[in-house]
Write an enzyme that holds these catalytic residues in place. Structure first.
Site, PDB file in Angstrom:
ATOM      1  N   CYS A  59     -26.816  -7.650  -2.432  1.00 42.13           N
ATOM      2  CA  CYS A  59     -26.673  -7.486  -0.983  1.00 42.13           C
ATOM      3  C   CYS A  59     -25.502  -8.389  -0.610  1.00 42.13           C
ATOM      4  O   CYS A  59     -24.435  -8.253  -1.213  1.00 42.13           O
ATOM      5  CB  CYS A  59     -27.971  -7.847  -0.258  1.00 42.13           C
ATOM      6  SG  CYS A  59     -28.701  -9.430  -0.761  1.00 42.13           S
ATOM      7  N   LYS A  60     -25.691  -9.265   0.348  1.00 44.79           N
ATOM      8  CA  LYS A  60     -24.565 -10.144   0.710  1.00 44.79           C
ATOM      9  C   LYS A  60     -24.666 -11.476  -0.029  1.00 44.79           C
ATOM     10  O   LYS A  60     -23.764 -11.895  -0.723  1.00 44.79           O
ATOM     11  CB  LYS A  60     -24.550 -10.361   2.229  1.00 44.79           C
ATOM     12  CG  LYS A  60     -23.268 -10.944   2.777  1.00 44.79           C
ATOM     13  CD  LYS A  60     -22.955 -10.368   4.149  1.00 44.79           C
ATOM     14  CE  LYS A  60     -21.763 -11.064   4.821  1.00 44.79           C
ATOM     15  NZ  LYS A  60     -20.597 -11.246   3.994  1.00 44.79           N
TER      16      LYS A  60
END
Lengths: 200, 200
Positions: free
Chosen positions: B111-112
Site C-alpha cells: 500500500c503506501k
C-alpha cells in the site's frame, strides 16, 4: 472470538514469538516453546542455528531428535546495552557459513527472544546480500522494537563481509569460472579441486 | 561508513520500506520508490497487489510494464484510527484470491507505508493459514509499530475466512478428492469439471 476459533479448529498453528521468514528456506524467531512445535513441523526444518550459550532445553532437544533436525549451536552471551564486551565476530562468521549453506536449508535461526543475537546474524547476512545499511537497520529494529541496542547496530555496521564474500566468489569460481576463465570448467581432469563447503 | 560501502559496491540493494517476505513467493512492503527498483528486480515478481485507490505512480507503472508484471489494484481508503467506515471485507476477499493463486507468484503486496492495509491483508492470509490470532496480531504490530490501529485488529479478528476456506476445499476436492471420494479422481471422463480458479 479467538477461543471459538481454536475450538472449531484443532489445527490452529502457533508460530514462535518474533517468527518471520528471512529468505527462501531461512526463518528466524525467539526460542520455540512446545506449543510452537506443531507450527515448526510445517517448516520441514533440516537444521536449527541456536545462538545462546545455554544448553538446549530438553523438550527442544527431543523435538530436533524426533525430526532429524541438525542443531548448530553458537554460544553468544545475551548482553545488555551497558555491556562492554561485544559479540565475537568470528562466531557470527561461523554461523553465517552454516546459514548460507543450502544443504542446511530449511534452517531456523533463533536465540531467546529473536531480537539481538538473531538480529545481528540476520543483519550480517543482509550485508552479505548487499542490502544497504539503512534497510538492514530498519529490519533489525522491526524485531528489536524498543529493546534495540546501539551496540548491535555498530556490530552489524563494522562486521566485515568482504572476507566471506571472497570465499564465496572462490567457490563460485571453482564451480563455474568467470570472465575469460570460464573455460576452466572444461578442464576438470587438470586437477582443479572440487569445491568443499565446510560447515562449522 | 555507509557511503563508503555504497561507493565500493555499485550493486547495493535498497529494499522498499517495511519490506519482508511473508511466504515462499509472497512479499510485502510500503510503496516502492525508483531507488528500490534494482532490489525489486531480484525478486522476479510476476505480480503486484496494490491496495490504494490512487492511480499507480507513473514510474512504478513503467517498472511493471518493463518487467511484464501484472498489477492487481484493490482501492482501499487509507483510514485514520478515528474513521468510522471500515475496510470492505469483500475487497480483502478479492485480494486474497489473487494472493493465494500461485500462478501470480512471486507477488508483492503493498500500500503506501506497508502498515495498515497491507497488514490487514496479510493478517487475513495468516488466519487462512490457521495461525493463532495472537501471532497474527504480533506480526501486524511488528510492521505497524506505534501506528497500530485497534480498528485493524478488529477487522482481522472478525474477518470470515471460512467461506474462502470452503472454496479452497472445493477446489482441492475437484483436484484430488478426499476420504472415501478419492476415487473420483479416476473418473475424469464422467464430466467432473476441471477446477477454475478465477483471479479477481
Amino acid at each position: 472470538m479467538m477461543i471459538v476459533d481454536v475450538e472449531e479448529n484443532d489445527d490452529v498453528l502457533v508460530p514462535p514469538t518474533n517468527f518471520s521468514m528471512v529468505e527462501d528456506g531461512i526463518f528466524r524467531s525467539g526460542l520455540p516453546q512446545p506449543s510452537n512445535f506443531g507450527f515448526l513441523e510445517t517448516l520441514n526444518l533440516r537444521s536449527i542455528i541456536y545462538l545462546c550459550p545455554e544448553a538446549y532445553p530438553q523438550e527442544n532437544m527431543d523435538f530436533v531428535d524426533a525430526h532429524d533436525i541438525k542443531l548448530f549451536q553458537f554460544g553468544i552471551e545475551g548482553k545488555t546495552e551497558s555491556s562492554s564486551t561485544s559479540i565475537p565476530s568470528h562466531t557470527i562468521t561461523g554461523a553465517l557459513k552454516v546459514l548460507i549453506d543450502v544443504r542446511n536449508h530449511p534452517v531456523l535461526i533463533h536465540c531467546k527472544r529473536g531480537k539481538h543475537r538473531t538480529g545481528c546474524l540476520v543483519g550480517c547476512f543482509r550485508k552479505l546480500q548487499t542490502w544497504c545499511l539503512s534497510s538492514v537497520f530498519e529490519e533489525y529494529q522491526r524485531f528489536a522494537g524498543v529493546k534495540w541496542r546501539a551496540t548491535d547496530l555498530r556490530f552489524i555496521e563494522t562486521f566485515e563481509v568482504m572476507c566471506l564474500r571472497q570465499c564465496l566468489y572462490s567457490i563460485i569460481y571453482q564451480y563455474q569460472g568467470y570472465g575469460s576463465n570460464k573455460r576452466r570448467l572444461l578442464y576438470q581432469e587438470e586437477g582443479i579441486q572440487k569445491p568443499k563447503i565446510k560447515s562449522i
